[in-house]
Design a protein around this motif. Structure first.
Motif, PDB file in Angstrom:
ATOM      1  N   THR A 150      26.795   5.864  -0.922  1.00 47.20           N
ATOM      2  CA  THR A 150      26.860   7.230  -0.416  1.00 47.20           C
ATOM      3  C   THR A 150      26.944   7.303   1.111  1.00 47.20           C
ATOM      4  O   THR A 150      27.099   8.381   1.659  1.00 47.20           O
ATOM      5  CB  THR A 150      25.623   8.042  -0.878  1.00 47.20           C
ATOM      6  OG1 THR A 150      24.438   7.365  -0.427  1.00 47.20           O
ATOM      7  CG2 THR A 150      25.584   8.151  -2.388  1.00 47.20           C
ATOM      8  N   SER A 151      26.787   6.143   1.778  1.00 49.20           N
ATOM      9  CA  SER A 151      26.810   6.224   3.240  1.00 49.20           C
ATOM     10  C   SER A 151      27.868   5.348   3.915  1.00 49.20           C
ATOM     11  O   SER A 151      28.328   5.668   5.006  1.00 49.20           O
ATOM     12  CB  SER A 151      25.422   5.875   3.806  1.00 49.20           C
ATOM     13  OG  SER A 151      25.057   4.583   3.385  1.00 49.20           O
ATOM     14  N   ALA A 152      28.260   4.249   3.268  1.00 49.55           N
ATOM     15  CA  ALA A 152      29.200   3.345   3.934  1.00 49.55           C
ATOM     16  C   ALA A 152      30.656   3.856   3.937  1.00 49.55           C
ATOM     17  O   ALA A 152      31.285   3.911   4.995  1.00 49.55           O
ATOM     18  CB  ALA A 152      29.115   1.956   3.305  1.00 49.55           C
ATOM     19  N   PRO A 153      31.212   4.260   2.789  1.00 49.17           N
ATOM     20  CA  PRO A 153      32.609   4.731   2.798  1.00 49.17           C
ATOM     21  C   PRO A 153      32.745   6.064   3.541  1.00 49.17           C
ATOM     22  O   PRO A 153      31.774   6.815   3.651  1.00 49.17           O
ATOM     23  CB  PRO A 153      32.924   4.921   1.305  1.00 49.17           C
ATOM     24  CG  PRO A 153      31.886   4.141   0.563  1.00 49.17           C
ATOM     25  CD  PRO A 153      30.665   4.205   1.413  1.00 49.17           C
ATOM     26  N   THR A 195      27.206  15.820  13.919  1.00 50.84           N
ATOM     27  CA  THR A 195      27.380  15.348  15.296  1.00 50.84           C
ATOM     28  C   THR A 195      26.092  14.682  15.766  1.00 50.84           C
ATOM     29  O   THR A 195      25.007  15.249  15.608  1.00 50.84           O
ATOM     30  CB  THR A 195      27.690  16.545  16.233  1.00 50.84           C
ATOM     31  OG1 THR A 195      28.488  17.469  15.498  1.00 50.84           O
ATOM     32  CG2 THR A 195      28.412  16.084  17.479  1.00 50.84           C
ATOM     33  N   GLY A 196      26.227  13.501  16.311  1.00 51.01           N
ATOM     34  CA  GLY A 196      25.052  12.811  16.836  1.00 51.01           C
ATOM     35  C   GLY A 196      24.416  11.877  15.833  1.00 51.01           C
ATOM     36  O   GLY A 196      23.601  11.035  16.190  1.00 51.01           O
ATOM     37  N   GLU A 197      24.779  11.993  14.546  1.00 53.12           N
ATOM     38  CA  GLU A 197      24.229  11.076  13.546  1.00 53.12           C
ATOM     39  C   GLU A 197      25.016   9.773  13.563  1.00 53.12           C
ATOM     40  O   GLU A 197      26.220   9.778  13.803  1.00 53.12           O
ATOM     41  CB  GLU A 197      24.254  11.715  12.155  1.00 53.12           C
ATOM     42  CG  GLU A 197      23.214  12.804  12.007  1.00 53.12           C
ATOM     43  CD  GLU A 197      23.188  13.428  10.616  1.00 53.12           C
ATOM     44  OE1 GLU A 197      22.197  14.104  10.310  1.00 53.12           O
ATOM     45  OE2 GLU A 197      24.156  13.256   9.834  1.00 53.12           O
ATOM     46  N   ILE A 198      24.329   8.654  13.276  1.00 55.69           N
ATOM     47  CA  ILE A 198      24.998   7.364  13.413  1.00 55.69           C
ATOM     48  C   ILE A 198      25.612   6.849  12.111  1.00 55.69           C
ATOM     49  O   ILE A 198      26.388   5.920  12.098  1.00 55.69           O
ATOM     50  CB  ILE A 198      24.057   6.281  13.993  1.00 55.69           C
ATOM     51  CG1 ILE A 198      22.788   6.189  13.155  1.00 55.69           C
ATOM     52  CG2 ILE A 198      23.739   6.582  15.457  1.00 55.69           C
ATOM     53  CD1 ILE A 198      21.989   4.931  13.425  1.00 55.69           C
TER      54      ILE A 198
END
Lengths: 472, 241
Positions: free
Chosen positions: A226-229, A277-280
Motif C-alpha cells: 500500500t505504500s511502495a507502488p 505534501t511534505g510526506e516522505i
C-alpha cells in the motif's frame, strides 16, 4: 448433491496426511483463540461481541448513509471512490487505470474479496502481472490453487509440499527449512515490491467518519503493497464500512484474537488517501473500489443479512467439526467453512451447490465463536428451506418430499404411527443379538444402508415405550 | 408432593430406546411425581424442520401443541427435542399469532430432564448408585441451544460409586445431526470416530449423555470398532441403584 462435492469430501476424508494437517492446524488456531478470549485475559469478551454485533447491525441497516459518508471523507483526503457491481467491473476498472498509467506489474496483499472475483486471472488474461505477496497466498499462486482457509490460506500444505513447489516453480534447490523458505519468498517478492506500479489491497474496515481504510496483517507485505507502488487500489466489499473510528476499539480487540489468537495483529495500518505534501512515503494515487457482487441482494432479509456482519476472522472454520474433516477445497466457492456455507448460496444462488447448507450437523460451534454473533445455524436452516422450495418441482426430489409428507402425516396419527413402528421393528433383528452390522431385508433402503456403511444399528426392542408404559 | 408431570419421551426413545423412558419415569416417581403419558404424542417435528420441510414440520408441531395443551409441566429425555420446541417452534409459527401464543406458553412448561431435576425438583442426589468410570458427552443442542453444562455433571457427582472423567477436547459434536448422519454418512462416520477416540482416551467404560440420538451415533461407532465401551442415558444412570 453434486458428484463434485461428494467426490471432494470423499477424497479429503481418505487422505490421512491431509486429515492430520487440517486437524492439527485448525486445532492450534482454535486453542490459541480460546486462550486470548479467556475471561481472565479479556474480561469483557462477551460484551465486546454484543457490541460488535450491534455496530454491524446498525452499519448494515444504514449502509447507504455510511458509504456516502466514507466516500466524502476519502475524497476530502484526495482519494477516489468507485462502485463496482461485479468482478468484470472491478477488472475493467483496474485494467483501464493500468492502461492509462502505463502500468504492467501489480503487487497484491491478501484479500478474500479479490478471490471472490478471480481478479488475478482476469488481470493476467489481459497481460498484466499480478503477484500475491502474503506468503501463504504467494505459495498458492505458484501452486495455482485457491485459499484453503480464510485466514491461513495454505493451511493444508506442509513445508515439504512447499519445498517441492518452490523447487519446481522457482527452479531452485529443494529447501525444507521454513525460515529459509520464507527468505526465498522474501527475496523474490522484494524485487516485485520495488518494481511494481500498482499495489492492490483489500480492507478489514472502512471507517466512515474518518475515511480511513484499516488493514491488519502479520507479515508487513500489506504495508509495502500500500505504500511502495505509486498507485494504491483498495478493493473492498461494501459491508466493510463501520460508522466511527472509535468502533475499531471493539473490532480490533476481537479480530486478531478470533483469527489467530493474537491480542493484536503485528501490523495495523490506517490508510487515508495518497501521499500529502511534505510526506516522505505513500502512493501518489489512492483509489477505493467498493464491490457489491451480490451483497445488496442479502439486504432485504432481516435474518440472513446478518451474514454481512462477517469480519473474515475464520474462527468458525477452526471450530467447525465439518471443516476440520472436509477442509477448504471441498467447499464449492472461495469461502469455506460455516461462513462459506451461508455466503455461497446467498451470493451464488442456492442452485450453485444445493447440498451445501445440509453439510452440517448444526452443532452450533460456529455461532459460539463468531465475534460478531452471526447465527449461522439459523441461517443454514433458512437456506435449507429455500433449497427445498426451489427443488419442489424437480422430479428427482419428489421421493424425498413424499417421504416427509408421509412422515408428517404419520406423526399426526398416533395409532398408525404405533402400528408402523411395530411393523418396522418386526423386520429388524431382536434385542438379544446386540448391535447390528447388517440387516438383509432393510439394506435396500438408502438411509439404512448409509447408516450401516459407517456404524452399527441398535436392535429393535421387544416393546415400544408406550407398550411398556401401558403394561407396567 | 404429588405434583403432576407429563412425559414426552421423543419418537426415538419410544421406538428404539424405551428403557431410557422407563428410567426417566422411575427417577421422577422416586422423587414423588405423578406421571402422565399423553398417548397422542409422537415427534417434535425436528427431522422435517432440519431437512428444510417447514410446512411438514409445522403440521407435526401443531400436533405437539394439541397433545400437550393441558400438560402443566413436560419433561423430555433429550436436549435436542427440547430445543426444537423452545427455540424453533416460534420460528415455525411467526406468521400465526394464535399458535405463537400457545408456543410461548409451552416454552415455559417444557424441561429437559437434567435441568428439570436441578431447577424444578431442585435435587442433585437422587439416591443413585453405579460403580463405574464414565465420561459425559455434551449434546450440542443441550449445550449450545439450551446452555446446559453443569446440571448433568452436578447430578453425576452425587451418584455413589461413579467416577466422571472429562474428555479432551470437550464439547465436540458426535456427528449425528439427524438426517445429516445418512445424507453425509462418510463425513458423519468420520466425526463419530474422532469423538470415539476422545472417549477411549479417558479410559471410561461408559459414555453418558442427555440425548439418545448422540448415544445411538456413538454406540454405533463404538460397536463397529469393536470397543467395549457402552453408552447410557443420564436417566438410566440415575435410575441405577
Amino acid at each position: 448433491m453434486s458428484t463434485e462435492f461428494e467426490r471432494k469430501i470423499h477424497e479429503t476424508l481418505a487422505d490421512a496426511k491431509l486429515q492430520l494437517a487440517i486437524y492439527t492446524a485448525t486445532g492450534r488456531l482454535k486453542a490459541k483463540r480460546v486462550e486470548t478470549v479467556a475471561p481472565d485475559v479479556l474480561l469483557d469478551y462477551q460484551e465486546l461481541r454484543a457490541q460488535a454485533h450491534a455496530i454491524k447491525k446498525h452499519a448494515i441497516e444504514n449502509l447507504d448513509h455510511y458509504l456516502e459518508e466514507f466516500e466524502r471523507n476519502v475524497e476530502a483526503h484526495g482519494g477516489k471512490v468507485a462502485y463496482c457491481k461485479d468482478g468484470t467491473e472491478v477488472a475493467d476498472f483496474v485494467l483501464a487505470l493500468a492502461k492509462e498509467r502505463g502500468a504492467r506489474l501489480i503487487v497484491k496483499s491478501k484479500s478474500m474479496t479479490t478471490e471472490e472475483v478471480d481478479l488475478n486471472e482476469r488481470l493476467e488474461h489481459h497481460g498484466l502481472e499480478s503477484v500475491e505477496t502474503d506468503l501463504g497466498e504467494y505459495i498458492l499462486q505458484l501452486a495455482h490453487e485457491r485459499p484453503y482457509h480464510i485466514v491461513a490460506p495454505a493451511l493444508h500444505m506442509t513445508r515439504y509440499d512447499v519445498a517441492d513447489l518452490f523447487a519446481r516453480r522457482l527452479h531452485i534447490a529443494r529447501e525444507v527449512v521454513i525460515e529459509k523458505q520464507t527468505a526465498i519468498a522474501r527475496s523474490v517478492l522484494r524485487q516485485k515490491f520495488l518494481a511494481a506500479d500498482i499495489g492492490i489491497s483489500g480492507a478489514n474496515f472502512l471507517v466512515a467518519d474518518s475515511g480511513a481504510v484499516v488493514i491488519v496483517e502479520n507479515e508487513g507485505n500489506a504495508r509495502l503493497t500500500t505504500s511502495a507502488p505509486r498507485i494504491h487500489i483498495v478493493i473492498a466489499g461494501i459491508e466493510k464500512v463501520i460508522p466511527r473510528a472509535q468502533d475499531l476499539a471493539t473490532f480490533l480487540k476481537l479480530l486478531a484474537r478470533s483469527a489467530t489468537g493474537q491480542p493484536l495483529s503485528v501490523y495495523t495500518s490506517f490508510l487515508s488517501g495518497p501521499r500529502r505534501t511534505g510526506e516522505i512515503d505513500g502512493p501518489e494515487e489512492f483509489h477505493v473500489v467498493l464491490l457489491d457482487n451480490g451483497r445488496t441482494r442479502l439486504l432485504p432479509d432481516r435474518g440472513k443479512r446478518e451474514s454481512l456482519y462477517c469480519i473474515r476472522c475464520g474462527a468458525c472454520l477452526n471450530a467447525c467439526p465439518v471443516y476440520r474433516k472436509i477442509g477448504g477445497h471441498s467447499f464449492p466457492w472461495v469461502y469455506s467453512g460455516p461462513i462459506g456455507a451461508i455466503l455461497t448460496p446467498q451470493f451464488m444462488g442456492v442452485a450453485h451447490e444445493p447440498a451445501l447448507p445440509f453439510a452440517s450437523s448444526l452443532c452450533g460451534a460456529c455461532a459460539e465463536v463468531c465475534p460478531v454473533k452471526i447465527d449461522i445455524p439459523k441461517i443454514l436452516l433458512e437456506l435449507r428451506s429455500e433449497v427445498k422450495k426451489s427443488e419442489a418441482r424437480e422430479k428427482q426430489h419428489r421421493l424425498e418430499k413424499l417421504a416427509f409428507r408421509a412422515f408428517a402425516w404419520l406423526m399426526r396419527h398416533p395409532r398408525i404411527y404405533e402400528l408402523a413402528g411395530r411393523a418396522a421393528a418386526s423386520m429388524a433383528p431382536s434385542e438379544e443379538g446386540g448391535w447390528i452390522r447388517g440387516v438383509p431385508g432393510l439394506m435396500n433402503i438408502p438411509p439404512v444402508r448409509a447408516w450401516l456403511s459407517q456404524r452399527d444399528l441398535p436392535p429393535a426392542p421387544a416393546k415400544s415405550f408406550r407398550e411398556m408404559w401401558r403394561r407396567r | 408432593m404429588g405434583k403432576r408431570v407429563s412425559l414426552f419421551v421423543t419418537c426415538l426413545v419410544d421406538q428404539l430406546f424405551p428403557k431410557v423412558g422407563m428410567a426417566m419415569a422411575a427417577v421422577l416417581e422416586r422423587l414423588g411425581y405423578q406421571l402422565d403419558f399423553p398417548e397422542n404424542q409422537t415427534c417434535c417435528g425436528q427431522p422435517a424442520f432440519n431437512s428444510g420441510y417447514r410446512a411438514e414440520a409445522r403440521a407435526v408441531a401443531r400436533h405437539f401443541l394439541d397433545t400437550f395443551e393441558r400438560s402443566e409441566c413436560i419433561v423430555v429425555p433429550s436436549g435436542s427435542c427440547t430445543a426444537m420446541v423452545t427455540r424453533h417452534f416460534a420460528e415455525l409459527f411467526h406468521k400465526d399469532p394464535a399458535a405463537l401464543e400457545r408456543v410461548h406458553a409451552l416454552e415455559k412448561r417444557i424441561w429437559e430432564f437434567a435441568t428439570f431435576l436441578t431447577e424444578v425438583a431442585r435435587v442433585e442426589d437422587v439416591g443413585a448408585r453405579l460403580d463405574d468410570v464414565v465420561t459425559f458427552h455434551d449434546g450440542c443442542h443441550a449445550l449450545r441451544e439450551l446452555g446446559i453444562a453443569d446440571a448433568p455433571r452436578r447430578l453425576l457427582a452425587q451418584v455413589r460409586g461413579l467416577e466422571l472423567r472429562e474428555m479432551e477436547p470437550a464439547a465436540e459434536c458426535c456427528g449425528f445431526g439427524g438426517t445429516f448422519a445418512v445424507k453425509f454418512a462418510e463425513l458423519s462416520g468420520a466425526m463419530a470416530r474422532t469423538r470415539m477416540e476422545a472417549i477411549l482416551r479417558t479410559g471410561a467404560r461408559t459414555v453418558v449423555s442427555l440425548d439418545a440420538s448422540c448415544l445411538m451415533q456413538l454406540q454405533g461407532a463404538l460397536s463397529r470398532a469393536g470397543a467395549s465401551v457402552r453408552t447410557m442415558h443420564l436417566a438410566e444412570v440415575l435410575a441405577s441403584r
